[in-house]
Design a protein around this motif. Structure first.
Motif, PDB file in Angstrom:
ATOM      1  N   SER A 147       6.076  -1.674  -6.018  1.00  0.00           N
ATOM      2  CA  SER A 147       7.115  -2.636  -6.388  1.00  0.00           C
ATOM      3  C   SER A 147       7.570  -3.475  -5.198  1.00  0.00           C
ATOM      4  O   SER A 147       8.662  -3.999  -5.200  1.00  0.00           O
ATOM      5  CB  SER A 147       8.313  -1.907  -7.010  1.00  0.00           C
ATOM      6  OG  SER A 147       8.933  -1.080  -6.038  1.00  0.00           O
ATOM      7  N   ARG A 148       6.735  -3.597  -4.188  1.00  0.00           N
ATOM      8  CA  ARG A 148       7.076  -4.397  -3.017  1.00  0.00           C
ATOM      9  C   ARG A 148       6.857  -5.878  -3.289  1.00  0.00           C
ATOM     10  O   ARG A 148       5.909  -6.262  -3.962  1.00  0.00           O
ATOM     11  CB  ARG A 148       6.190  -3.999  -1.837  1.00  0.00           C
ATOM     12  CG  ARG A 148       6.338  -2.568  -1.443  1.00  0.00           C
ATOM     13  CD  ARG A 148       5.363  -2.240  -0.346  1.00  0.00           C
ATOM     14  NE  ARG A 148       5.455  -0.826  -0.017  1.00  0.00           N
ATOM     15  CZ  ARG A 148       4.666  -0.219   0.820  1.00  0.00           C
ATOM     16  NH1 ARG A 148       3.698  -0.885   1.408  1.00  0.00           N
ATOM     17  NH2 ARG A 148       4.817   1.048   1.076  1.00  0.00           N
ATOM     18  N   THR A 149       7.715  -6.708  -2.723  1.00  0.00           N
ATOM     19  CA  THR A 149       7.530  -8.145  -2.811  1.00  0.00           C
ATOM     20  C   THR A 149       6.477  -8.571  -1.800  1.00  0.00           C
ATOM     21  O   THR A 149       6.480  -8.114  -0.658  1.00  0.00           O
ATOM     22  CB  THR A 149       8.851  -8.874  -2.509  1.00  0.00           C
ATOM     23  OG1 THR A 149       9.821  -8.468  -3.473  1.00  0.00           O
ATOM     24  CG2 THR A 149       8.683 -10.374  -2.557  1.00  0.00           C
ATOM     25  N   THR A 150       5.574  -9.437  -2.232  1.00  0.00           N
ATOM     26  CA  THR A 150       4.513  -9.937  -1.363  1.00  0.00           C
ATOM     27  C   THR A 150       4.761 -11.416  -1.090  1.00  0.00           C
ATOM     28  O   THR A 150       5.070 -12.176  -2.000  1.00  0.00           O
ATOM     29  CB  THR A 150       3.125  -9.764  -2.029  1.00  0.00           C
ATOM     30  OG1 THR A 150       2.948  -8.382  -2.363  1.00  0.00           O
ATOM     31  CG2 THR A 150       2.010 -10.209  -1.109  1.00  0.00           C
ATOM     32  N   VAL A 151       4.616 -11.810   0.164  1.00  0.00           N
ATOM     33  CA  VAL A 151       4.792 -13.203   0.570  1.00  0.00           C
ATOM     34  C   VAL A 151       3.459 -13.707   1.103  1.00  0.00           C
ATOM     35  O   VAL A 151       2.852 -13.074   1.970  1.00  0.00           O
ATOM     36  CB  VAL A 151       5.878 -13.331   1.659  1.00  0.00           C
ATOM     37  CG1 VAL A 151       6.003 -14.772   2.124  1.00  0.00           C
ATOM     38  CG2 VAL A 151       7.207 -12.802   1.147  1.00  0.00           C
ATOM     39  N   LEU A 152       2.994 -14.841   0.564  1.00  0.00           N
ATOM     40  CA  LEU A 152       1.738 -15.462   0.978  1.00  0.00           C
ATOM     41  C   LEU A 152       2.030 -16.609   1.934  1.00  0.00           C
ATOM     42  O   LEU A 152       2.874 -17.455   1.669  1.00  0.00           O
ATOM     43  CB  LEU A 152       0.981 -15.990  -0.250  1.00  0.00           C
ATOM     44  CG  LEU A 152      -0.306 -16.774   0.009  1.00  0.00           C
ATOM     45  CD1 LEU A 152      -1.375 -15.867   0.600  1.00  0.00           C
ATOM     46  CD2 LEU A 152      -0.804 -17.402  -1.287  1.00  0.00           C
ATOM     47  N   ALA A 203      -2.216 -15.106   5.265  1.00  0.00           N
ATOM     48  CA  ALA A 203      -1.565 -13.831   5.572  1.00  0.00           C
ATOM     49  C   ALA A 203      -0.702 -13.462   4.368  1.00  0.00           C
ATOM     50  O   ALA A 203      -0.027 -14.319   3.792  1.00  0.00           O
ATOM     51  CB  ALA A 203      -0.699 -13.955   6.817  1.00  0.00           C
ATOM     52  N   LEU A 204      -0.749 -12.207   3.984  1.00  0.00           N
ATOM     53  CA  LEU A 204       0.110 -11.687   2.924  1.00  0.00           C
ATOM     54  C   LEU A 204       0.937 -10.581   3.548  1.00  0.00           C
ATOM     55  O   LEU A 204       0.405  -9.695   4.221  1.00  0.00           O
ATOM     56  CB  LEU A 204      -0.708 -11.135   1.759  1.00  0.00           C
ATOM     57  CG  LEU A 204      -1.437 -12.188   0.914  1.00  0.00           C
ATOM     58  CD1 LEU A 204      -2.765 -12.551   1.547  1.00  0.00           C
ATOM     59  CD2 LEU A 204      -1.630 -11.695  -0.491  1.00  0.00           C
ATOM     60  N   GLU A 205       2.255 -10.642   3.365  1.00  0.00           N
ATOM     61  CA  GLU A 205       3.147  -9.673   3.987  1.00  0.00           C
ATOM     62  C   GLU A 205       3.992  -8.949   2.956  1.00  0.00           C
ATOM     63  O   GLU A 205       4.363  -9.515   1.927  1.00  0.00           O
ATOM     64  CB  GLU A 205       4.076 -10.359   4.989  1.00  0.00           C
ATOM     65  CG  GLU A 205       3.379 -10.884   6.204  1.00  0.00           C
ATOM     66  CD  GLU A 205       4.336 -11.391   7.269  1.00  0.00           C
ATOM     67  OE1 GLU A 205       5.561 -11.428   7.030  1.00  0.00           O
ATOM     68  OE2 GLU A 205       3.864 -11.750   8.360  1.00  0.00           O
ATOM     69  N   GLN A 206       4.299  -7.693   3.283  1.00  0.00           N
ATOM     70  CA  GLN A 206       5.195  -6.863   2.474  1.00  0.00           C
ATOM     71  C   GLN A 206       6.101  -6.098   3.434  1.00  0.00           C
ATOM     72  O   GLN A 206       5.709  -5.799   4.559  1.00  0.00           O
ATOM     73  CB  GLN A 206       4.421  -5.852   1.633  1.00  0.00           C
ATOM     74  CG  GLN A 206       3.546  -6.448   0.579  1.00  0.00           C
ATOM     75  CD  GLN A 206       2.682  -5.414  -0.123  1.00  0.00           C
ATOM     76  OE1 GLN A 206       2.496  -4.310   0.355  1.00  0.00           O
ATOM     77  NE2 GLN A 206       2.143  -5.779  -1.271  1.00  0.00           N
ATOM     78  N   ARG A 262       1.260  -6.769   7.493  1.00  0.00           N
ATOM     79  CA  ARG A 262       0.523  -8.006   7.217  1.00  0.00           C
ATOM     80  C   ARG A 262      -0.947  -7.730   6.949  1.00  0.00           C
ATOM     81  O   ARG A 262      -1.600  -6.993   7.670  1.00  0.00           O
ATOM     82  CB  ARG A 262       0.644  -8.966   8.392  1.00  0.00           C
ATOM     83  CG  ARG A 262      -0.198 -10.227   8.231  1.00  0.00           C
ATOM     84  CD  ARG A 262      -0.129 -11.114   9.438  1.00  0.00           C
ATOM     85  NE  ARG A 262       1.071 -11.932   9.323  1.00  0.00           N
ATOM     86  CZ  ARG A 262       1.270 -13.034  10.034  1.00  0.00           C
ATOM     87  NH1 ARG A 262       0.394 -13.430  10.931  1.00  0.00           N
ATOM     88  NH2 ARG A 262       2.360 -13.744   9.859  1.00  0.00           N
ATOM     89  N   MET A 263      -1.452  -8.375   5.909  1.00  0.00           N
ATOM     90  CA  MET A 263      -2.869  -8.375   5.580  1.00  0.00           C
ATOM     91  C   MET A 263      -3.370  -9.801   5.818  1.00  0.00           C
ATOM     92  O   MET A 263      -2.693 -10.763   5.465  1.00  0.00           O
ATOM     93  CB  MET A 263      -3.050  -7.995   4.106  1.00  0.00           C
ATOM     94  CG  MET A 263      -4.444  -8.158   3.561  1.00  0.00           C
ATOM     95  SD  MET A 263      -4.581  -7.482   1.885  1.00  0.00           S
ATOM     96  CE  MET A 263      -4.034  -8.865   0.886  1.00  0.00           C
ATOM     97  N   THR A 264      -4.539  -9.921   6.409  1.00  0.00           N
ATOM     98  CA  THR A 264      -5.127 -11.237   6.632  1.00  0.00           C
ATOM     99  C   THR A 264      -6.366 -11.374   5.753  1.00  0.00           C
ATOM    100  O   THR A 264      -7.153 -10.443   5.638  1.00  0.00           O
ATOM    101  CB  THR A 264      -5.522 -11.413   8.118  1.00  0.00           C
ATOM    102  OG1 THR A 264      -4.368 -11.159   8.925  1.00  0.00           O
ATOM    103  CG2 THR A 264      -6.035 -12.807   8.392  1.00  0.00           C
ATOM    104  N   VAL A 292     -11.041  -9.148   3.773  1.00  0.00           N
ATOM    105  CA  VAL A 292      -9.651  -8.686   3.825  1.00  0.00           C
ATOM    106  C   VAL A 292      -9.512  -7.765   5.033  1.00  0.00           C
ATOM    107  O   VAL A 292     -10.249  -6.789   5.167  1.00  0.00           O
ATOM    108  CB  VAL A 292      -9.271  -7.934   2.533  1.00  0.00           C
ATOM    109  CG1 VAL A 292      -7.884  -7.320   2.652  1.00  0.00           C
ATOM    110  CG2 VAL A 292      -9.347  -8.867   1.340  1.00  0.00           C
ATOM    111  N   HIS A 293      -8.571  -8.079   5.914  1.00  0.00           N
ATOM    112  CA  HIS A 293      -8.320  -7.260   7.103  1.00  0.00           C
ATOM    113  C   HIS A 293      -6.946  -6.602   6.989  1.00  0.00           C
ATOM    114  O   HIS A 293      -5.962  -7.269   6.707  1.00  0.00           O
ATOM    115  CB  HIS A 293      -8.381  -8.137   8.360  1.00  0.00           C
ATOM    116  CG  HIS A 293      -8.226  -7.349   9.618  1.00  0.00           C
ATOM    117  ND1 HIS A 293      -7.019  -7.171  10.228  1.00  0.00           N
ATOM    118  CD2 HIS A 293      -9.136  -6.667  10.351  1.00  0.00           C
ATOM    119  CE1 HIS A 293      -7.180  -6.429  11.303  1.00  0.00           C
ATOM    120  NE2 HIS A 293      -8.460  -6.110  11.406  1.00  0.00           N
ATOM    121  N   SER A 294      -6.896  -5.306   7.180  1.00  0.00           N
ATOM    122  CA  SER A 294      -5.660  -4.505   7.127  1.00  0.00           C
ATOM    123  C   SER A 294      -4.964  -4.630   5.768  1.00  0.00           C
ATOM    124  O   SER A 294      -3.860  -5.173   5.668  1.00  0.00           O
ATOM    125  CB  SER A 294      -4.697  -4.903   8.240  1.00  0.00           C
ATOM    126  OG  SER A 294      -5.243  -4.617   9.498  1.00  0.00           O
TER     127      SER A 294
END
Length: 78
Positions: free
Chosen positions: A4-9, A19-22, A37-39, A50-52
């Motif tokens: 249920s985490r919000t993801t920011v692109l 980058a996508l962050e939670q 952060r996922m890249t 997809v990294h991390s």
């Protein structure tokens, strides 16, 4: 909770790198959190690297799908 985490692109290089962050808490009732952060990189053949990876929430998966390519590689950093 994990799903249920919000993801920011965030666009880092238009059409090529995102980058996508939670927010991630450390638990234990301490009220401490940090962003993870996922890249995502679009390769020359239009597939995605997809990294991390971060938590695969529905919002996160929809955002990755919107980037226009199949995920070909996932690199899990240590």
């Amino acid at each position: 909770p994990l799903l249920s985490r919000t993801t920011v692109l965030q666009v880092l290089v238009p059409g090529k790198v995102w980058a996508l962050e939670q927010e991630q808490g450390i638990g234990l009732g301490l009220g401490v959190s940090t962003n993870v952060r996922m890249t995502v990189v679009k390769m020359k053949d239009k597939r995605l690297l997809v990294h991390s990876p971060i938590a695969p929430t529905r919002e996160c998966l929809d955002m990755v799908s919107s980037l226009g390519g199949d995920v070909a590689y996932i690199v899990l950093a240590t």
